[in-house]
Design an enzyme around this catalytic site. Structure first.
Site, short mmCIF file in Angstrom:
data_model
loop_
_atom_site.label_atom_id
_atom_site.label_comp_id
_atom_site.label_asym_id
_atom_site.label_seq_id
_atom_site.Cartn_x
_atom_site.Cartn_y
_atom_site.Cartn_z
N SER A 130 0.83 -1.20 0.00
CA SER A 130 0.00 0.00 0.00
C SER A 130 0.87 1.26 0.00
O SER A 130 1.97 1.27 0.56
CB SER A 130 -0.85 -0.01 1.28
N TYR A 154 -1.63 -1.27 10.93
CA TYR A 154 -1.94 -1.78 9.57
C TYR A 154 -0.74 -1.56 8.65
O TYR A 154 -0.26 -2.48 7.99
CB TYR A 154 -3.18 -1.07 9.01
N LYS A 158 2.17 -4.14 6.56
CA LYS A 158 2.57 -4.09 5.14
C LYS A 158 4.09 -4.00 5.03
O LYS A 158 4.71 -4.69 4.23
CB LYS A 158 1.92 -2.88 4.43
P1 NAD Z 1 -11.16 -6.52 1.25
O1 NAD Z 1 -11.35 -6.50 2.72
O2 NAD Z 1 -12.33 -6.23 0.38
O3 NAD Z 1 -10.54 -7.93 0.80
C1 NAD Z 1 -9.70 -8.69 1.64
C2 NAD Z 1 -10.27 -10.10 1.67
O4 NAD Z 1 -9.43 -10.92 2.50
C3 NAD Z 1 -11.67 -10.16 2.28
O5 NAD Z 1 -12.53 -10.85 1.37
C4 NAD Z 1 -11.51 -10.92 3.58
O6 NAD Z 1 -12.65 -11.69 3.90
C5 NAD Z 1 -10.28 -11.77 3.29
N1 NAD Z 1 -9.49 -12.15 4.47
C6 NAD Z 1 -9.05 -11.35 5.47
N2 NAD Z 1 -8.32 -12.06 6.35
C7 NAD Z 1 -8.29 -13.35 5.89
C8 NAD Z 1 -7.70 -14.56 6.34
N3 NAD Z 1 -6.98 -14.60 7.47
N4 NAD Z 1 -7.87 -15.68 5.62
C9 NAD Z 1 -8.60 -15.67 4.48
N5 NAD Z 1 -9.19 -14.55 3.99
C10 NAD Z 1 -9.03 -13.41 4.69
O7 NAD Z 1 -9.96 -5.53 0.91
P2 NAD Z 1 -9.44 -4.97 -0.50
O8 NAD Z 1 -9.74 -3.54 -0.55
O9 NAD Z 1 -9.86 -5.85 -1.61
O10 NAD Z 1 -7.87 -5.11 -0.25
C11 NAD Z 1 -7.13 -6.24 -0.69
C12 NAD Z 1 -5.68 -6.07 -0.23
O11 NAD Z 1 -5.15 -4.87 -0.77
C13 NAD Z 1 -5.52 -5.98 1.28
O12 NAD Z 1 -4.34 -6.68 1.64
C14 NAD Z 1 -5.35 -4.50 1.53
O13 NAD Z 1 -4.59 -4.24 2.68
C15 NAD Z 1 -4.60 -4.07 0.28
N6 NAD Z 1 -4.80 -2.65 -0.04
C16 NAD Z 1 -6.07 -2.16 -0.19
C17 NAD Z 1 -6.26 -0.80 -0.48
C18 NAD Z 1 -7.64 -0.22 -0.63
O14 NAD Z 1 -7.79 1.01 -0.58
N7 NAD Z 1 -8.68 -1.00 -0.83
C19 NAD Z 1 -5.14 0.04 -0.60
C20 NAD Z 1 -3.87 -0.51 -0.45
C21 NAD Z 1 -3.71 -1.86 -0.18
C1 UD1 Z 2 -6.44 5.41 3.94
C2 UD1 Z 2 -5.45 4.93 4.98
C3 UD1 Z 2 -4.31 4.19 4.26
C4 UD1 Z 2 -4.88 3.03 3.45
C5 UD1 Z 2 -5.92 3.57 2.48
C6 UD1 Z 2 -6.60 2.47 1.72
C7 UD1 Z 2 -5.58 6.49 6.87
C8 UD1 Z 2 -4.84 7.52 7.67
N1 UD1 Z 2 -4.96 6.06 5.76
O1 UD1 Z 2 -5.77 6.24 3.05
O2 UD1 Z 2 -3.40 3.69 5.21
O3 UD1 Z 2 -3.85 2.38 2.72
O4 UD1 Z 2 -6.93 4.30 3.22
O5 UD1 Z 2 -7.33 1.64 2.58
O6 UD1 Z 2 -6.66 6.05 7.24
N2 UD1 Z 2 -11.81 11.65 3.66
C9 UD1 Z 2 -12.80 12.52 4.07
N3 UD1 Z 2 -13.93 12.00 4.63
C10 UD1 Z 2 -14.12 10.65 4.80
C11 UD1 Z 2 -13.10 9.76 4.37
C12 UD1 Z 2 -11.95 10.30 3.81
O7 UD1 Z 2 -12.66 13.73 3.93
O8 UD1 Z 2 -15.17 10.24 5.33
C13 UD1 Z 2 -10.60 12.21 3.03
C14 UD1 Z 2 -9.31 11.88 3.75
O9 UD1 Z 2 -9.03 12.83 4.74
C15 UD1 Z 2 -8.30 11.87 2.59
C16 UD1 Z 2 -9.14 11.40 1.39
O10 UD1 Z 2 -10.49 11.63 1.73
O11 UD1 Z 2 -7.85 13.17 2.33
C17 UD1 Z 2 -8.94 9.92 1.09
O12 UD1 Z 2 -9.19 9.17 2.26
P1 UD1 Z 2 -9.25 7.57 2.28
O13 UD1 Z 2 -10.17 7.11 1.22
O14 UD1 Z 2 -9.52 7.15 3.68
O15 UD1 Z 2 -7.80 7.13 1.83
P2 UD1 Z 2 -6.35 7.54 2.44
O16 UD1 Z 2 -6.48 8.53 3.53
O17 UD1 Z 2 -5.48 7.88 1.31
#
Ligand code: NAD
Ligand code: UD1
Length: 350
Positions: A130, A154, A158
Protein backbone atom coordinates in the site's frame (compact mmCIF):
# COMPACT_ATOMS: atom_id res chain seq x y z
CA UNK A 1 -0.36 -17.98 -21.16
CA UNK A 2 -3.57 -20.09 -21.41
CA UNK A 3 -3.57 -22.79 -18.79
CA UNK A 4 -1.81 -21.44 -15.74
CA UNK A 5 -3.47 -21.84 -12.33
CA UNK A 6 -3.41 -19.01 -9.81
CA UNK A 7 -4.30 -19.13 -6.13
CA UNK A 8 -5.96 -15.86 -5.08
CA UNK A 9 -6.18 -15.24 -1.34
CA UNK A 10 -8.87 -12.70 -0.40
CA UNK A 11 -10.43 -13.24 -3.84
CA UNK A 12 -13.97 -12.56 -2.56
CA UNK A 13 -12.95 -9.04 -1.49
CA UNK A 14 -13.10 -5.75 -3.38
CA UNK A 15 -9.84 -5.78 -5.34
CA UNK A 16 -9.66 -9.59 -5.32
CA UNK A 17 -13.05 -10.10 -7.01
CA UNK A 18 -12.19 -7.67 -9.84
CA UNK A 19 -8.80 -9.32 -10.34
CA UNK A 20 -10.27 -12.85 -10.34
CA UNK A 21 -12.72 -11.80 -13.10
CA UNK A 22 -9.89 -10.45 -15.24
CA UNK A 23 -7.75 -13.56 -14.63
CA UNK A 24 -10.62 -15.78 -15.82
CA UNK A 25 -11.18 -13.57 -18.86
CA UNK A 26 -7.45 -13.84 -19.69
CA UNK A 27 -7.68 -17.66 -19.65
CA UNK A 28 -6.25 -18.48 -16.22
CA UNK A 29 -7.71 -21.08 -13.87
CA UNK A 30 -8.34 -19.56 -10.46
CA UNK A 31 -8.70 -20.96 -6.96
CA UNK A 32 -9.95 -18.46 -4.36
CA UNK A 33 -9.29 -18.84 -0.63
CA UNK A 34 -11.20 -16.40 1.57
CA UNK A 35 -12.62 -16.62 5.11
CA UNK A 36 -15.39 -14.11 4.14
CA UNK A 37 -14.44 -11.97 7.14
CA UNK A 38 -14.97 -8.78 5.11
CA UNK A 39 -16.76 -10.13 2.04
CA UNK A 40 -19.56 -12.28 0.71
CA UNK A 41 -19.69 -15.46 -1.34
CA UNK A 42 -22.21 -13.64 -3.54
CA UNK A 43 -19.25 -11.72 -5.00
CA UNK A 44 -17.61 -14.98 -6.06
CA UNK A 45 -20.85 -16.19 -7.69
CA UNK A 46 -21.26 -12.90 -9.57
CA UNK A 47 -17.68 -13.12 -10.85
CA UNK A 48 -18.44 -16.64 -12.05
CA UNK A 49 -21.52 -15.37 -13.93
CA UNK A 50 -19.74 -12.34 -15.41
CA UNK A 51 -16.95 -14.60 -16.69
CA UNK A 52 -19.43 -16.63 -18.78
CA UNK A 53 -17.87 -19.89 -20.03
CA UNK A 54 -14.62 -19.13 -18.22
CA UNK A 55 -16.57 -19.17 -14.94
CA UNK A 56 -16.13 -22.94 -14.87
CA UNK A 57 -12.41 -22.36 -14.23
CA UNK A 58 -13.11 -20.82 -10.80
CA UNK A 59 -13.02 -22.78 -7.53
CA UNK A 60 -13.85 -21.23 -4.14
CA UNK A 61 -12.70 -22.44 -0.70
CA UNK A 62 -13.96 -20.73 2.44
CA UNK A 63 -10.88 -21.01 4.65
CA UNK A 64 -8.66 -18.89 6.85
CA UNK A 65 -5.02 -18.49 5.83
CA UNK A 66 -3.97 -19.26 9.39
CA UNK A 67 -5.56 -22.72 9.04
CA UNK A 68 -2.42 -24.55 7.91
CA UNK A 69 -4.17 -27.87 7.46
CA UNK A 70 -6.81 -26.38 5.16
CA UNK A 71 -4.12 -24.60 3.14
CA UNK A 72 -2.01 -27.75 2.88
CA UNK A 73 -5.00 -29.66 1.51
CA UNK A 74 -5.63 -27.00 -1.13
CA UNK A 75 -1.98 -27.02 -2.23
CA UNK A 76 -1.92 -30.84 -2.21
CA UNK A 77 -4.92 -31.00 -4.57
CA UNK A 78 -3.76 -28.38 -7.12
CA UNK A 79 -0.39 -27.28 -8.53
CA UNK A 80 -0.28 -23.48 -8.54
CA UNK A 81 1.87 -21.46 -10.94
CA UNK A 82 1.62 -18.38 -8.70
CA UNK A 83 -0.23 -16.88 -5.74
CA UNK A 84 -1.81 -13.41 -5.61
CA UNK A 85 -2.11 -12.54 -1.93
CA UNK A 86 -4.86 -10.00 -1.11
CA UNK A 87 -6.17 -11.50 2.13
CA UNK A 88 -5.79 -9.32 5.19
CA UNK A 89 -7.41 -6.76 7.44
CA UNK A 90 -7.17 -3.19 6.13
CA UNK A 91 -8.92 -0.64 8.36
CA UNK A 92 -6.35 1.80 9.72
CA UNK A 93 -8.40 3.05 12.70
CA UNK A 94 -9.36 -0.48 13.74
CA UNK A 95 -5.68 -1.50 13.56
CA UNK A 96 -4.86 1.18 16.14
CA UNK A 97 -7.63 -0.15 18.43
CA UNK A 98 -6.87 -3.84 17.90
CA UNK A 99 -3.18 -4.16 16.96
CA UNK A 100 -2.93 -7.83 17.94
CA UNK A 101 -5.75 -8.80 15.55
CA UNK A 102 -3.87 -7.08 12.75
CA UNK A 103 -0.53 -8.68 13.58
CA UNK A 104 -2.20 -12.05 14.01
CA UNK A 105 -4.28 -11.97 10.83
CA UNK A 106 -1.90 -10.20 8.44
CA UNK A 107 1.46 -11.53 9.67
CA UNK A 108 0.57 -15.06 10.81
CA UNK A 109 -1.69 -15.47 7.75
CA UNK A 110 1.12 -14.43 5.40
CA UNK A 111 3.83 -16.48 7.12
CA UNK A 112 1.61 -19.58 7.05
CA UNK A 113 0.91 -18.99 3.36
CA UNK A 114 4.61 -18.55 2.52
CA UNK A 115 5.57 -21.70 4.44
CA UNK A 116 2.89 -23.80 2.74
CA UNK A 117 3.86 -22.36 -0.67
CA UNK A 118 7.52 -23.28 -0.09
CA UNK A 119 6.61 -26.76 1.13
CA UNK A 120 4.69 -27.37 -2.11
CA UNK A 121 7.33 -25.84 -4.39
CA UNK A 122 5.29 -22.77 -5.40
CA UNK A 123 7.57 -19.74 -5.02
CA UNK A 124 5.96 -17.07 -7.22
CA UNK A 125 4.02 -14.38 -5.36
CA UNK A 126 2.24 -11.10 -6.03
CA UNK A 127 1.57 -9.20 -2.79
CA UNK A 128 -0.85 -6.31 -2.03
CA UNK A 129 1.18 -3.57 -0.41
CA UNK A 130 0.00 0.00 0.00
CA UNK A 131 0.99 3.63 -0.53
CA UNK A 132 0.55 3.86 3.25
CA UNK A 133 4.24 2.81 3.46
CA UNK A 134 5.21 6.31 2.19
CA UNK A 135 3.54 7.98 5.21
CA UNK A 136 3.50 11.77 4.70
CA UNK A 137 5.89 11.76 1.73
CA UNK A 138 8.77 14.25 1.61
CA UNK A 139 7.71 15.20 -1.89
CA UNK A 140 5.44 13.97 -4.72
CA UNK A 141 5.23 11.98 -6.89
CA UNK A 142 6.28 9.06 -4.68
CA UNK A 143 8.89 6.84 -6.31
CA UNK A 144 9.55 3.28 -5.20
CA UNK A 145 12.89 4.34 -3.65
CA UNK A 146 11.33 6.77 -1.14
CA UNK A 147 11.98 6.14 2.56
CA UNK A 148 9.36 3.88 4.14
CA UNK A 149 7.48 4.45 7.36
CA UNK A 150 4.73 2.75 9.33
CA UNK A 151 2.30 5.23 10.87
CA UNK A 152 -0.05 2.61 12.38
CA UNK A 153 -0.26 -1.18 12.96
CA UNK A 154 -1.94 -1.78 9.57
CA UNK A 155 0.88 0.01 7.78
CA UNK A 156 3.44 -1.81 9.92
CA UNK A 157 2.06 -5.19 8.77
CA UNK A 158 2.57 -4.09 5.14
CA UNK A 159 6.15 -2.99 5.83
CA UNK A 160 6.98 -6.17 7.76
CA UNK A 161 5.55 -8.37 5.00
CA UNK A 162 7.54 -6.42 2.38
CA UNK A 163 10.67 -7.04 4.49
CA UNK A 164 9.83 -10.74 4.95
CA UNK A 165 9.54 -11.04 1.16
CA UNK A 166 12.89 -9.34 0.60
CA UNK A 167 14.46 -11.65 3.21
CA UNK A 168 13.10 -14.92 1.83
CA UNK A 169 14.25 -13.96 -1.64
CA UNK A 170 17.75 -13.24 -0.27
CA UNK A 171 17.75 -16.62 1.47
CA UNK A 172 16.48 -18.57 -1.53
CA UNK A 173 16.92 -17.35 -5.10
CA UNK A 174 14.07 -19.44 -6.49
CA UNK A 175 11.46 -17.05 -5.01
CA UNK A 176 10.00 -14.53 -7.50
CA UNK A 177 8.02 -11.80 -5.79
CA UNK A 178 6.15 -8.67 -6.90
CA UNK A 179 5.26 -6.16 -4.19
CA UNK A 180 2.52 -3.89 -5.56
CA UNK A 181 1.91 -0.63 -3.72
CA UNK A 182 -1.67 0.43 -4.45
CA UNK A 183 -2.68 4.06 -4.21
CA UNK A 184 -6.46 4.68 -3.77
CA UNK A 185 -8.56 2.07 -5.58
CA UNK A 186 -12.15 3.15 -6.25
CA UNK A 187 -14.93 2.49 -8.77
CA UNK A 188 -16.41 -0.84 -9.76
CA UNK A 189 -16.75 -3.19 -12.69
CA UNK A 190 -18.73 -1.36 -15.44
CA UNK A 191 -21.46 -4.04 -15.29
CA UNK A 192 -22.38 -2.78 -11.80
CA UNK A 193 -22.54 -6.38 -10.55
CA UNK A 194 -19.41 -6.34 -8.40
CA UNK A 195 -17.97 -3.50 -6.32
CA UNK A 196 -16.81 -2.50 -2.86
CA UNK A 197 -19.05 -3.49 0.06
CA UNK A 198 -17.25 -2.78 3.32
CA UNK A 199 -18.76 -4.17 6.52
CA UNK A 200 -19.73 -1.48 9.06
CA UNK A 201 -19.10 2.26 8.68
CA UNK A 202 -16.80 2.94 5.71
CA UNK A 203 -13.38 4.45 6.51
CA UNK A 204 -12.54 5.43 2.97
CA UNK A 205 -13.84 8.39 1.00
CA UNK A 206 -15.68 6.81 -1.95
CA UNK A 207 -17.57 4.06 -0.09
CA UNK A 208 -18.71 6.78 2.32
CA UNK A 209 -19.88 9.10 -0.49
CA UNK A 210 -21.68 6.15 -2.08
CA UNK A 211 -23.57 5.38 1.14
CA UNK A 212 -24.62 9.04 1.45
CA UNK A 213 -25.88 8.92 -2.15
CA UNK A 214 -28.11 5.88 -1.50
CA UNK A 215 -29.46 7.38 1.74
CA UNK A 216 -27.64 5.14 4.23
CA UNK A 217 -25.73 8.11 5.79
CA UNK A 218 -26.90 11.74 6.06
CA UNK A 219 -23.73 13.57 4.96
CA UNK A 220 -20.04 13.28 4.17
CA UNK A 221 -17.60 14.67 6.73
CA UNK A 222 -14.68 16.35 4.95
CA UNK A 223 -11.58 15.78 7.07
CA UNK A 224 -9.44 18.91 6.87
CA UNK A 225 -9.98 22.12 4.89
CA UNK A 226 -6.68 23.83 5.74
CA UNK A 227 -4.19 21.71 3.80
CA UNK A 228 -1.74 23.45 1.51
CA UNK A 229 -3.67 22.38 -1.63
CA UNK A 230 -5.81 24.22 -4.21
CA UNK A 231 -9.02 24.00 -2.19
CA UNK A 232 -7.59 23.12 1.25
CA UNK A 233 -8.66 19.44 1.18
CA UNK A 234 -6.37 16.39 1.02
CA UNK A 235 -5.08 15.16 -2.33
CA UNK A 236 -4.82 11.47 -3.34
CA UNK A 237 -4.14 9.30 -6.37
CA UNK A 238 -7.46 7.54 -7.11
CA UNK A 239 -7.21 4.56 -9.45
CA UNK A 240 -10.05 2.62 -11.10
CA UNK A 241 -10.21 -0.88 -9.61
CA UNK A 242 -10.37 -2.37 -13.13
CA UNK A 243 -7.07 -0.66 -13.99
CA UNK A 244 -5.63 -1.98 -10.73
CA UNK A 245 -6.80 -5.51 -11.59
CA UNK A 246 -5.09 -5.13 -15.00
CA UNK A 247 -1.90 -4.17 -13.16
CA UNK A 248 -1.96 -7.62 -11.52
CA UNK A 249 -2.19 -9.36 -14.89
CA UNK A 250 0.80 -7.28 -16.06
CA UNK A 251 2.73 -8.19 -12.89
CA UNK A 252 1.97 -11.90 -13.40
CA UNK A 253 3.12 -11.71 -17.01
CA UNK A 254 6.41 -10.19 -15.88
CA UNK A 255 6.74 -12.85 -13.18
CA UNK A 256 6.29 -15.65 -15.71
CA UNK A 257 8.38 -14.15 -18.50
CA UNK A 258 11.37 -12.55 -16.76
CA UNK A 259 13.83 -15.14 -15.39
CA UNK A 260 15.69 -12.40 -13.52
CA UNK A 261 12.82 -11.21 -11.32
CA UNK A 262 13.87 -11.31 -7.69
CA UNK A 263 11.76 -9.30 -5.28
CA UNK A 264 10.56 -6.19 -7.12
CA UNK A 265 8.31 -3.34 -5.97
CA UNK A 266 5.93 -1.32 -8.16
CA UNK A 267 3.57 1.58 -7.51
CA UNK A 268 0.11 1.11 -9.01
CA UNK A 269 -1.48 4.53 -9.32
CA UNK A 270 -2.38 7.03 -12.05
CA UNK A 271 0.23 9.67 -11.23
CA UNK A 272 -2.53 12.30 -10.83
CA UNK A 273 -3.64 13.96 -7.60
CA UNK A 274 -7.30 14.83 -6.90
CA UNK A 275 -8.66 16.67 -3.85
CA UNK A 276 -11.61 15.54 -1.71
CA UNK A 277 -13.79 18.37 -3.06
CA UNK A 278 -12.82 17.54 -6.65
CA UNK A 279 -13.85 13.91 -6.02
CA UNK A 280 -17.16 15.04 -4.53
CA UNK A 281 -17.80 17.22 -7.61
CA UNK A 282 -16.96 14.36 -10.00
CA UNK A 283 -19.29 12.02 -8.10
CA UNK A 284 -22.09 14.61 -8.09
CA UNK A 285 -21.77 14.85 -11.89
CA UNK A 286 -22.39 11.09 -12.21
CA UNK A 287 -25.07 11.04 -9.50
CA UNK A 288 -26.94 14.13 -10.72
CA UNK A 289 -27.53 15.49 -7.19
CA UNK A 290 -25.57 17.18 -4.41
CA UNK A 291 -23.79 15.30 -1.60
CA UNK A 292 -24.40 17.09 1.75
CA UNK A 293 -21.06 18.02 3.32
CA UNK A 294 -19.91 18.75 6.87
CA UNK A 295 -16.53 20.46 7.04
CA UNK A 296 -14.38 19.14 9.90
CA UNK A 297 -10.87 19.01 11.34
CA UNK A 298 -8.10 16.90 9.86
CA UNK A 299 -8.22 13.13 10.52
CA UNK A 300 -5.29 12.04 12.63
CA UNK A 301 -2.59 10.28 10.62
CA UNK A 302 -3.66 11.73 7.25
CA UNK A 303 -1.07 13.05 4.81
CA UNK A 304 -1.58 16.24 2.79
CA UNK A 305 -0.76 15.17 -0.77
CA UNK A 306 0.03 11.64 -1.95
CA UNK A 307 0.33 10.52 -5.56
CA UNK A 308 2.41 7.99 -7.42
CA UNK A 309 5.27 8.06 -9.81
CA UNK A 310 4.06 5.55 -12.41
CA UNK A 311 7.31 5.45 -14.43
CA UNK A 312 8.64 2.12 -13.14
CA UNK A 313 5.37 0.23 -13.74
CA UNK A 314 5.03 1.78 -17.21
CA UNK A 315 8.61 0.93 -18.14
CA UNK A 316 8.92 -2.55 -16.65
CA UNK A 317 5.34 -3.89 -16.54
CA UNK A 318 4.24 -2.15 -19.72
CA UNK A 319 1.10 -1.11 -17.83
CA UNK A 320 -0.59 2.22 -17.21
CA UNK A 321 -4.01 3.22 -15.89
CA UNK A 322 -6.56 4.05 -18.61
CA UNK A 323 -9.48 5.53 -16.67
CA UNK A 324 -9.96 9.00 -15.18
CA UNK A 325 -12.03 10.14 -12.20
CA UNK A 326 -15.21 10.65 -14.28
CA UNK A 327 -15.22 6.98 -15.28
CA UNK A 328 -14.36 5.95 -11.70
CA UNK A 329 -17.36 7.92 -10.36
CA UNK A 330 -19.68 6.72 -13.15
CA UNK A 331 -18.91 3.09 -12.30
CA UNK A 332 -19.03 3.69 -8.54
CA UNK A 333 -22.51 5.18 -8.86
CA UNK A 334 -23.68 2.46 -11.27
CA UNK A 335 -22.68 -0.20 -8.70
CA UNK A 336 -24.27 1.77 -5.82
CA UNK A 337 -27.53 2.43 -7.63
CA UNK A 338 -27.91 -1.24 -8.60
CA UNK A 339 -26.79 -2.51 -5.15
CA UNK A 340 -27.66 0.12 -2.53
CA UNK A 341 -27.03 -2.45 0.21
CA UNK A 342 -23.98 -3.97 -1.45
CA UNK A 343 -24.22 -7.77 -1.47
CA UNK A 344 -26.51 -7.72 1.57
CA UNK A 345 -29.86 -6.24 2.55
CA UNK A 346 -31.02 -3.51 4.98
CA UNK A 347 -31.42 -6.26 7.63
CA UNK A 348 -27.74 -7.25 7.31
CA UNK A 349 -26.56 -3.68 8.02
CA UNK A 350 -24.19 -3.55 11.01
P1 NAD B 1 -11.16 -6.52 1.25
O1 NAD B 1 -11.35 -6.50 2.72
O2 NAD B 1 -12.33 -6.23 0.38
O3 NAD B 1 -10.54 -7.93 0.80
C1 NAD B 1 -9.70 -8.69 1.64
C2 NAD B 1 -10.27 -10.10 1.67
O4 NAD B 1 -9.43 -10.92 2.50
C3 NAD B 1 -11.67 -10.16 2.28
O5 NAD B 1 -12.53 -10.85 1.37
C4 NAD B 1 -11.51 -10.92 3.58
O6 NAD B 1 -12.65 -11.69 3.90
C5 NAD B 1 -10.28 -11.77 3.29
N1 NAD B 1 -9.49 -12.15 4.47
C6 NAD B 1 -9.05 -11.35 5.47
N2 NAD B 1 -8.32 -12.06 6.35
C7 NAD B 1 -8.29 -13.35 5.89
C8 NAD B 1 -7.70 -14.56 6.34
N3 NAD B 1 -6.98 -14.60 7.47
N4 NAD B 1 -7.87 -15.68 5.62
C9 NAD B 1 -8.60 -15.67 4.48
N5 NAD B 1 -9.19 -14.55 3.99
C10 NAD B 1 -9.03 -13.41 4.69
O7 NAD B 1 -9.96 -5.53 0.91
P2 NAD B 1 -9.44 -4.97 -0.50
O8 NAD B 1 -9.74 -3.54 -0.55
O9 NAD B 1 -9.86 -5.85 -1.61
O10 NAD B 1 -7.87 -5.11 -0.25
C11 NAD B 1 -7.13 -6.24 -0.69
C12 NAD B 1 -5.68 -6.07 -0.23
O11 NAD B 1 -5.15 -4.87 -0.77
C13 NAD B 1 -5.52 -5.98 1.28
O12 NAD B 1 -4.34 -6.68 1.64
C14 NAD B 1 -5.35 -4.50 1.53
O13 NAD B 1 -4.59 -4.24 2.68
C15 NAD B 1 -4.60 -4.07 0.28
N6 NAD B 1 -4.80 -2.65 -0.04
C16 NAD B 1 -6.07 -2.16 -0.19
C17 NAD B 1 -6.26 -0.80 -0.48
C18 NAD B 1 -7.64 -0.22 -0.63
O14 NAD B 1 -7.79 1.01 -0.58
N7 NAD B 1 -8.68 -1.00 -0.83
C19 NAD B 1 -5.14 0.04 -0.60
C20 NAD B 1 -3.87 -0.51 -0.45
C21 NAD B 1 -3.71 -1.86 -0.18
C1 UD1 C 1 -6.44 5.41 3.94
C2 UD1 C 1 -5.45 4.93 4.98
C3 UD1 C 1 -4.31 4.19 4.26
C4 UD1 C 1 -4.88 3.03 3.45
C5 UD1 C 1 -5.92 3.57 2.48
C6 UD1 C 1 -6.60 2.47 1.72
C7 UD1 C 1 -5.58 6.49 6.87
C8 UD1 C 1 -4.84 7.52 7.67
N1 UD1 C 1 -4.96 6.06 5.76
O1 UD1 C 1 -5.77 6.24 3.05
O2 UD1 C 1 -3.40 3.69 5.21
O3 UD1 C 1 -3.85 2.38 2.72
O4 UD1 C 1 -6.93 4.30 3.22
O5 UD1 C 1 -7.33 1.64 2.58
O6 UD1 C 1 -6.66 6.05 7.24
N2 UD1 C 1 -11.81 11.65 3.66
C9 UD1 C 1 -12.80 12.52 4.07
N3 UD1 C 1 -13.93 12.00 4.63
C10 UD1 C 1 -14.12 10.65 4.80
C11 UD1 C 1 -13.10 9.76 4.37
C12 UD1 C 1 -11.95 10.30 3.81
O7 UD1 C 1 -12.66 13.73 3.93
O8 UD1 C 1 -15.17 10.24 5.33
C13 UD1 C 1 -10.60 12.21 3.03
C14 UD1 C 1 -9.31 11.88 3.75
O9 UD1 C 1 -9.03 12.83 4.74
C15 UD1 C 1 -8.30 11.87 2.59
C16 UD1 C 1 -9.14 11.40 1.39
O10 UD1 C 1 -10.49 11.63 1.73
O11 UD1 C 1 -7.85 13.17 2.33
C17 UD1 C 1 -8.94 9.92 1.09
O12 UD1 C 1 -9.19 9.17 2.26
P1 UD1 C 1 -9.25 7.57 2.28
O13 UD1 C 1 -10.17 7.11 1.22
O14 UD1 C 1 -9.52 7.15 3.68
O15 UD1 C 1 -7.80 7.13 1.83
P2 UD1 C 1 -6.35 7.54 2.44
O16 UD1 C 1 -6.48 8.53 3.53
O17 UD1 C 1 -5.48 7.88 1.31
Amino acid sequence: MGTKTILVTGGAGYIGSHTVLQLLQEGFSVVVVDNLDNSSEVAVRRVEELAGDAGKNLVFHQADLRDREALNKIFASTRFDAVIHFAGLKAVGESVQKPLSYYDNNLIGTITLLEVMAAHGCKSLVFSSSATVYGWPIQVPCTEEFPLIAANPYGRTKLIIEDICRDIRKASSDWKIMLLRYFNPIGAHPSGHIGEDPHGIPNNLMPYIQQVAVGRRPSLTVFGTDYNTNDGTGVRDYIHVVDLADGHIAALQKLFQDPNIGCEVYNLGTGKGTSVLEMVAAFEKAYGKKIPLVMAARRSGDAEIVYASTMKAERELNWRAKYGIDEMCRDQWNWARKNPWGYGSPESES
